[in-house]
Design a protein around this motif. Structure first.
Motif, PDB file in Angstrom:
ATOM      1  N   UNK A 354       9.008   3.381  -0.538  1.00 26.52           N
ATOM      2  CA  UNK A 354       7.277   2.786   0.902  1.00 26.52           C
ATOM      3  C   UNK A 354       7.810   3.675   2.675  1.00 26.52           C
ATOM      4  N   UNK A 358       5.658   7.278   3.097  1.00 25.68           N
ATOM      5  CA  UNK A 358       4.820   7.191   4.783  1.00 25.68           C
ATOM      6  C   UNK A 358       5.202   8.211   5.173  1.00 25.68           C
ATOM      7  N   UNK A 359       5.959   8.991   4.891  1.00 28.63           N
ATOM      8  CA  UNK A 359       6.078  10.885   5.298  1.00 28.63           C
ATOM      9  C   UNK A 359       5.516  12.020   4.214  1.00 28.63           C
ATOM     10  N   UNK A 360       4.998  10.945   3.482  1.00 28.42           N
ATOM     11  CA  UNK A 360       4.585  12.204   2.357  1.00 28.42           C
ATOM     12  C   UNK A 360       3.096  12.250   2.691  1.00 28.42           C
ATOM     13  N   UNK A 364      -3.666  10.469  -4.989  1.00 23.19           N
ATOM     14  CA  UNK A 364      -3.857   9.448  -5.577  1.00 23.19           C
ATOM     15  C   UNK A 364      -3.885   9.792  -7.043  1.00 23.19           C
ATOM     16  N   UNK A 445      -6.167  -2.329 -13.948  1.00 26.93           N
ATOM     17  CA  UNK A 445      -7.062  -3.048 -13.265  1.00 26.93           C
ATOM     18  C   UNK A 445      -6.929  -4.981 -13.800  1.00 26.93           C
TER      19      UNK A 445
ATOM     20  N   UNK B  18      -9.469  12.991  -3.412  1.00 29.93           N
ATOM     21  CA  UNK B  18      -9.128  11.931  -2.787  1.00 29.93           C
ATOM     22  C   UNK B  18     -10.064  11.465  -2.113  1.00 29.93           C
ATOM     23  N   UNK B  22     -10.959   4.476  -4.093  1.00 22.97           N
ATOM     24  CA  UNK B  22      -9.598   4.939  -3.864  1.00 22.97           C
ATOM     25  C   UNK B  22      -8.964   3.886  -3.243  1.00 22.97           C
ATOM     26  N   UNK B  23      -9.508   4.344  -1.736  1.00 20.08           N
ATOM     27  CA  UNK B  23      -9.566   3.718  -0.187  1.00 20.08           C
ATOM     28  C   UNK B  23      -9.382   1.857  -0.213  1.00 20.08           C
ATOM     29  N   UNK B  25      -7.838   0.165  -2.683  1.00 22.46           N
ATOM     30  CA  UNK B  25      -6.944  -0.603  -3.576  1.00 22.46           C
ATOM     31  C   UNK B  25      -6.393  -2.115  -3.425  1.00 22.46           C
ATOM     32  N   UNK B  81       3.405  -4.953   1.143  1.00 23.40           N
ATOM     33  CA  UNK B  81       2.139  -4.778   0.528  1.00 23.40           C
ATOM     34  C   UNK B  81       1.564  -3.877   1.911  1.00 23.40           C
ATOM     35  N   UNK B  83       2.660  -2.313   4.108  1.00 18.62           N
ATOM     36  CA  UNK B  83       2.838  -0.924   5.003  1.00 18.62           C
ATOM     37  C   UNK B  83       2.580  -0.165   3.553  1.00 18.62           C
ATOM     38  N   UNK B  84       2.906  -1.128   2.351  1.00 19.47           N
ATOM     39  CA  UNK B  84       2.317   0.432   1.433  1.00 19.47           C
ATOM     40  C   UNK B  84       0.835   0.651   1.483  1.00 19.47           C
ATOM     41  N   UNK B  86      -0.676   0.584   4.304  1.00 18.91           N
ATOM     42  CA  UNK B  86      -0.754   1.800   5.288  1.00 18.91           C
ATOM     43  C   UNK B  86      -0.504   2.762   5.611  1.00 18.91           C
ATOM     44  N   UNK B  87       1.007   3.404   4.255  1.00 22.00           N
ATOM     45  CA  UNK B  87       1.216   4.795   3.870  1.00 22.00           C
ATOM     46  C   UNK B  87       0.076   5.623   2.928  1.00 22.00           C
ATOM     47  N   UNK B  88      -0.729   4.812   2.357  1.00 20.85           N
ATOM     48  CA  UNK B  88      -1.568   5.503   1.974  1.00 20.85           C
ATOM     49  C   UNK B  88      -2.433   5.657   2.602  1.00 20.85           C
ATOM     50  N   UNK B  89      -2.469   5.243   3.820  1.00 21.95           N
ATOM     51  CA  UNK B  89      -4.235   5.353   4.382  1.00 21.95           C
ATOM     52  C   UNK B  89      -3.355   6.544   5.249  1.00 21.95           C
ATOM     53  N   UNK B  90      -2.514   6.865   5.987  1.00 18.80           N
ATOM     54  CA  UNK B  90      -2.359   7.445   7.181  1.00 18.80           C
ATOM     55  C   UNK B  90      -2.192   8.994   6.784  1.00 18.80           C
ATOM     56  N   UNK B  92       0.715  11.963   6.816  1.00 22.09           N
ATOM     57  CA  UNK B  92       1.371  11.958   7.227  1.00 22.09           C
ATOM     58  C   UNK B  92       2.416  13.278   9.168  1.00 22.09           C
ATOM     59  N   UNK B  95       3.527  10.407  12.433  1.00 22.54           N
ATOM     60  CA  UNK B  95       4.812   9.808  12.642  1.00 22.54           C
ATOM     61  C   UNK B  95       5.842  10.686  12.025  1.00 22.54           C
TER      62      UNK B  95
END
Lengths: 846, 354, 126
Positions: A354, A358-360, A364, A445, B18, B22-23, B25, B81, B83-84, B86-90, B92, B95
């Protein structure tokens, strides 16, 4: 990117194009895959790995169809779609196929396929061993699955608890399970040995232990787990099969046996097994997540901690499958505690992934979709896992559908989703074509909806009181609708796999070839050229980073132009580099053998031993074992420890490496060492059986039965230890090139070993221990026979060395054979010493 | 603590564009799971075999533990989940690495350790309560699992015992001590509404203490796979007031009533003539077989064939004539040779054994 | 700070030291409890001396783990370089292995304490 001063650099100038073309031609000539019917004699990791993977997927589909049959039966109460007997065969085979014929083999298959590429190696150190393992797996798997079509399949559950399977089931089902799977387990151990040695010794120069791909770390851990987890099951298989075939009462309480011993041995295997099938999928995640996050993995050290920690802790959980067997609360508490602790490293891994996301800058793709979907479902399985690890809750949930739900969340979410993601990820590497993103998304899905619709209700069904392994259920329980929902879900899940399968199999002839390294990953497997060449990497690189393709300037060009190590195969041999364990300093240019059919013969005859044994054709099985031995000896004679035409070879970049090494630098020595660790584990499991029986009996040896005495066991022990000493002397004399003394030592060692074996047998024989009368004589006999069989193998090895020397295939300088045999005898000495202490000494203490 | 070097490759743009699609999911998954979870919670926990509808102290303690764990698990899952997603949305750049350090060390190591420690202490401190044997003088019952029925032996205060089968009655609000054995393979004795299960192992005796707190009829079941008719190996559990229990137990100790009418008399002679007594005991008659369930008070039981069938005359006749149709592999031979009249008489006789 | 020469031959075994201590402790606790309840105590008897033994094992194991962990802590932190220890240098390799050994020591210590907790809460062979 820092490195040591003086670290080797690629050649400043590439060889001329003409030279490059000649080098390539020679490499291709050495590594080319046979064509026509000889294609099946290939042993290269890319062919064997591919066959292995495809076979594992076929077994997966077979297991999946069995699951659907069960779900049809359970869709309605009092259904008669399947008879009870048929249902029991099917649920047994579903578990067996998925665990033994899919989950473990798929990890080994994928690793055989990918690991050498990830390590920039041309091949694994023992290509013929992988081939042998594959053919054993194919023969054994087909045999075990085939039994279902003759209504002869095992029906004791994948856990095979005696006495149900030892005394209360007719037919050969349990024998098929015990012998067929032992055969496959041997193949699994062989692959594990190969993979461990591959990770430790076949890395590219410069790939220090802090730089190896996380996948390799996981493989190392999982390989080690297999070495320690499978042998206890093999020991259990031996005991149970001997009880079935010869009526030795290991699990018969009327004659002092105890069915709980099987449960211990099975779950000492069975719980690590869960992590053995789960960790490789985490390893795939650890490769995919950094690629799609476009950043190095966060917390590499933490992930290694988690892998190693999980590997250890997973061996302290086995009794949590036995919480309801009436063990003392303290034992339950100890195992409950360890079962909680194992959740910590698992959590760390998930959070490292995770944090990487977050940092990457996340890109997709379907691969990532499967990784994240797997993560989300696996966490549910992990959380319910923590629940059932709480002993009080397990008293209720154990052996109910709650556990079925839990384990499928873990195995589908944690194991299968990352594997499917991995197929999307690595498919282009193998075939140079993409799988469809669109179909992938549909498959995903369908699968994730199907998974949840099938298995989430099962938690509820279980707590409403439905036990596992029931072929039908009554409406009165109030679970009809939940079961129907589960059955519908299973077909949604299956349809997802059908879409996935279609995507894999559909013709992609009209699609363009992909460009190289399509996901812009940083690890070495993506050096593979499009279309792929059989040589692995064009030249074996000097690695300075965890993600060399990304970090090392001009890396791909340098590899392709042969500016690194071994860019050529001047002598026409298949060669790869062997390096040191910690810092990956080159130590040998290893020549590996090429295509052969001898491994097929060895696998067929080995299979013959187990399959004929199933039907109790002992004579034919004996003949088959002699033929198997002959095939294996022939394979060793022609395919190992070649004496090279020259001492050393120039491997470019100013380094020359020996072609032949022996002792701890050699891969063969490591393989012997690791194999013998596994062998000792099986032996220790049998000794555990001895002490287990001691704890449950007031007197052990029991009243009225004398032990094997002291004289014969001690005499046998002394003779065999003398044999060990003579083996060491033989190695020494060989190195000194005293041929006469060498042969003398070998012959004396053989004679002492024969005499020692005879003396060991005389112990229980003379004192009239009847192995069918009580478990004490039975366990003593098993320990003695185990040791004697090992002495027999040791004798064959010694004679083999003498023959090698006589044939000038072993000399004072080239002494790998006797060195490895001496290593075997070190373990033999330990086996003998433990045997004598236990059977002759322990009766005085107890 | 974490320091990263940037990737030195020039091309960092993604392989897949992107897309806005897919946002969704994560949100889809969240909604889906929430709906499913809620649908579980609003459906009942009722059921004759439900572990979540406790009628005993032990089941209640475990159910409580379960609900705590479910609550905790749902929260943890949502956080992870979330957090996961969020990690996809933000992006890099928003933070720094201290944040990731916080998540790896805090989320991956420290938080699980604290939660697990609390949970472990909770679980371990329950165990002495659950495993403690019943005090001296409590009702003691030995249950012996057999393929695929239950031999039940009530130990009486005077040291004798009375042998029954396939039904257990218990006094409410009193601890009861079970001794569990097996005559053949491994079985597991489980009354979900009263408490956890304990296995029945050949060659060993295991123990289980239960504390029924609510009168009613519940069902117990074999939880360990034991071959052919594992799915059909249950028993009725009746928790009753002390007085009613005493009356019942006294009645069970008595020998069988003799047949009360002509039909039943004929049934008795059919029973004895066809060798039923070789396997079954009916105390007070010549039938004294030991390998099959005691039928002395068969008529008082609530269900037939280890709860596989209802207690009706038709079911009983069907069972006697074709036992394997109900329970595959059952050891009772088929009595399809009996005439319809004989079967009816036999069933009438057995029903009369109150 | 220069690395001592023997660092050049650092071994992978350092990684498994702490988990091995955990494993030995675990097996010792389990074996002691199992043998005590099977051979020494009556059914439902007191754990008595077995509990004390588990206490002693735990103290010994924690000391062992602490030594490995401390060693790891000291060595991974020389020159105060933070992770990820991903350079192709002997120093980073040493730091990495010692850092992993430190983390494994912490995990092993937690697991050891967890196992010992069982003997805190359970005092009989029931």
């Amino acid at each position: 990117m820092r490195k040591e001063p003086g670290d080797p650099e690629p050649l400043e100038e590439a060889p001329s194009l003409e030279v490059q073309r000649q080098q390539e031609a020679r490499l291709i000539e050495a590594w080319k895959t046979p064509t026509g019917w000889r294609y099946w004699s290939a042993v290269n990791n890319s062919e064997v790995g591919l066959w292995y993977t495809l076979t594992a997927f076929c077994f997966f589909l077979f297991g999946g169809v069995l699951a659907l049959l069960m779900r049809i039966q359970l869709a309605a109460p009092d259904n008669d779609f399947l008879t009870a007997d048929r249902y029991h065969q099917i649920f047994t085979m579903h578990g067996t196929v998925m665990m033994f014929l899919f989950a473990v083999p798929i990890f080994e298959a994928v690793s055989i396929l990918l690991l050498p590429q990830m390590l920039g190696a041309r091949d694994l150190p023992f290509p013929r061993l992988s081939a042998y393992g594959f053919w054993c797996y194919l023969i054994g798997g087909t045999f075990v699955c085939g039994s279902l079509f003759f209504d002869a399949a095992p029906k004791g559950g994948w856990f095979m608890y005696p006495p149900l399977t030892s005394s209360y089931q007719e037919g050969i089902g349990p024998d098929i399970w015990l012998l067929g799977l032992s055969f496959i387990e041997v193949a699994s151990i062989a692959a594990a040995v190969e993979l461990i040695v591959g990770v430790l010794k076949c890395r590219p120069p410069g790939m220090r232990i802090n730089l190896i791909p996380l996948y390799a770390w996981y493989i190392l851990v999982v390989g080690a787990m297999i070495i320690f987890a499978f042998p206890p099951l093999i020991a259990g298989d031996i005991l149970l099969e001997v009880e079935r075939a010869f009526d030795w009462p290991f699990f018969d309480p009327k004659r002092g046996g105890d069915p709980l011993l099987w449960q211990h041995l099975f779950w000492i295997f069975g719980h690590p097994e869960v992590y053995i099938v789960f960790l490789p999928s985490v390893a795939l995640m650890a490769m995919m997540v950094p690629t799609f996050a476009r950043t190095p993995i966060v917390g590499y050290g933490w992930v290694v901690l988690a892998a190693v920690g999980t590997g250890f802790l997973s061996f302290g959980l086995w009794v949590h499958h036995m919480f309801t067997t009436g063990l003392p609360g303290i034992s339950i508490g100890i195992f409950s505690a360890a079962s909680q602790a194992v959740a910590i490293p698992t959590g760390i891994q998930m959070f490292c992934f995770l944090a990487t996301l977050l940092v990457g800058r996340v890109v997709r793709s379907v691969c990532l979709l499967f990784v994240l979907g797997g993560l989300a479902t696996f966490i549910i399985g992990g959380l319910t896992g923590v629940m059932v690890a709480m002993a009080p809750f397990d008293f209720q949930a154990h052996d109910t559908f709650f556990v079925v739900g839990h384990l499928h969340y873990v195995l589908i979410g944690g194991t299968i989703f990352p594997i499917v993601g991995g197929v999307y990820y690595y498919y282009p590497l193998i075939t140079a074509k993409y799988l469809s993103e669109k179909l992938g998304r549909i498959a995903f899905w369908l699968m994730i909806v199907g998974l949840n619709v099938t298995f989430l209700p099962m938690h509820w069904t279980g707590l409403l009181g439905l036990p596992r392994r029931v072929y039908t259920f009554s409406s009165e329980l109030g679970v009809d609708h939940w079961n129907l929902i589960s059955s519908i879900g299973s077909f949604i899940l299956a349809s997802g796999f059908v879409v996935f399968l279609y995507d894999v199999l559909r013709s992609k002839r009209n699609e363009p070839l992909i460009k190289r390294n399509p996901w812009q990953a940083g690890t070495l497997e993506w050096l593979a050229q499009i279309p792929d060449k059989p040589w692995g990497c064009r030249s074996i690189p000097e690695v300075d980073s965890r993600y060399p393709i990304n970090d090392q300037p001009n890396f791909m060009r340098d590899v392709d132009e042969g500016r690194f190590y071994l860019p050529d195969a001047e002598e026409g041999f298949r060669e790869t580099l062997v390096t040191s364990v910690i810092d990956a300093k080159p130590i040998q240019c290893l020549r590996v053998p090429g295509p052969t059919f001898i491994t097929h013969l060895a696998a067929i005859f080995t299979g013959g031993v187990f399959i004929l044994g199933t039907y109790h054709h002992w004579w034919l099985a004996g003949i088959s074992s002699v033929l198997a031995l002959a095939a294996i000896l022939c394979w060793l004679w022609t395919g190992t420890a070649w004496i090279p035409e020259k001492e050393e070879k120039d491997i470019s970049l100013g380094l020359t490496m020996p072609i032949y090494v022996s002792g701890p630098n050699a891969v063969g020595w490591w393989a012997m060492f690791i194999t013998m660790l596994g062998d000792m584990t099986a032996y220790v499991s049998l000794l555990f059986g001895y002490f287990f029986y001691w704890t449950i009996h007031e007197d052990f040896p029991p009243e009225g039965i004398t032990g094997p005495g002291v004289f014969w066991p001690v005499l046998g022990g002394v003779l065999l230890l003398a044999s060990w000493g003579l083996t060491i002397a033989a190695q020494y004399q060989n190195r000194k090139d005293h041929a006469g003394k060498f042969y003398g030592c070998v012959i004396a060692a053989v004679l002492y070993a024969i005499a020692g074996s005879f003396a060991l047998i005389m112990g229980p024989w003379q004192t009239g221990l009847d192995p069918t009368s009580h478990v004490y004589p039975a366990i003593v006999w098993v320990l003695v026979l185990w040791t004697v069989c090992h002495a027999g193998v040791g004798i064959i090895m010694l004679l083999y060395c003498a023959a090698r020397r006589a044939a000038k295939k072993m000399t004072a300088r080239y002494d790998a054979d006797i060195t490895n045999v001496t290593l075997y005898w070190h373990f033999m000495a330990l086996t003998v010493a433990l045997l004598v202490i236990v059977i002759a000494g322990f009766p005085f203490v107890s | 603590m974490f320091r990263f070097h940037a990737f030195s490759t020039s091309s960092l743009h993604g392989f897949c564009p992107r897309s806005a699609r897919t946002g969704r999911w994560g949100r889809n998954a969240l909604w889906f799971t929430c709906l499913l979870t809620i649908s579980f919670l609003i459906t009942g926990c009722e059921g004759i075999q439900s572990a979540l509808n406790p009628a005993g102290r032990d089941a209640a303690l475990i159910a409580q533990l379960y609900w705590w764990m479910v609550g905790g698990a749902v929260i943890i899952w949502l956080i992870v989940v979330g957090l996961a997603v969020y990690a996809l949305q933000i992006n890099a750049t928003e933070h720094d690495y201290n944040v990731t350090r916080f998540w790896v060390i805090g989320g991956g190591a420290v938080a699980p350790t604290i939660i697990l420690t609390v949970l472990l202490v909770y679980g371990l401190s329950m165990m002495p309560t659950l495993l403690e044997p019943a005090p001296e003088g409590s009702q003691t019952i030995t249950v012996i699992g057999k393929q695929w029925w239950w031999k039940v032996r009530y130990h009486l205060p005077e040291g004798q015992a009375v042998e029954l089968a396939n039904e257990i009655r218990l006094p409410v609000d009193e601890p009861v001590q079970f001794y569990l054995e097996s005559a053949d393979v491994i079985h597991s004795f489980w009354i979900p509404s009263l408490g956890g299960k304990v296995d029945m192992l050949p060659g060993r005796q295991t123990r289980l203490t239960l504390h029924p707190q609510r009168t009613g009829i519940y069902r117990g079941v074999c939880a360990e796979y034991c071959g052919g008719s594992h799915a059909k190996m249950s028993f009725e559990v009746v928790v009753m007031e002390r007085d009613a229990f005493d009356t019942w137990l006294e009645q069970q100790q008595a020998p069988a009533k003799s047949a009360s009418n002509e039909l039943a008399e004929r049934g008795e002679s059919v029973f004895l003539a066809h060798g039923c007594g070789a396997c079954h005991t009916i105390r007070g008659t010549k039938a004294n077989g030991k390998i099959a369930p005691d039928l002395t008070h068969y008529g008082s039981r609530l269900r037939l064939a280890a709860s596989a069938l209802p207690q009706t005359r038709d079911a009983l006749k069907e069972w006697i004539a074709h036992p394997k149709q109900t329970k595959p592999g059952v050891h009772m031979p088929s009595f399809a040779l009996l005439s319809e009249d004989d079967l009816t008489a036999l069933a009438a006789y057995l029903e009369g054994l109150q | 700070m220069k690395l001592p020469p023997h660092e050049q031959t650092q071994s992978l075994w350092i990684l498994v030291a702490s988990p091995t201590i955990w494993a030995v402790h675990f097996l010792a606790c389990y074996t002691t409890a199992a043998v005590w309840c099977a051979k020494m105590a009556e059914t439902g008897g007191d754990l008595g001396a077995a509990r004390w033994a588990i206490g002693v094992y735990t103290a010994a194991a924690l000391i062992g783990i602490a030594i490995v962990g401390w060693r790891g802590f000291v060595r991974q932190s020389f020159e105060q370089v933070p992770p990820p220890f991903d350079a192709d240098t002997i120093e980073d390799r040493v730091r990495f292995l010692e850092y992993a050994a430190l983390l494994l020591s912490i995990l092993s210590a937690i697991a050891t304490i967890f196992v010992a907790l069982a003997a805190v809460f359970i005092g009989t062979c029931d």
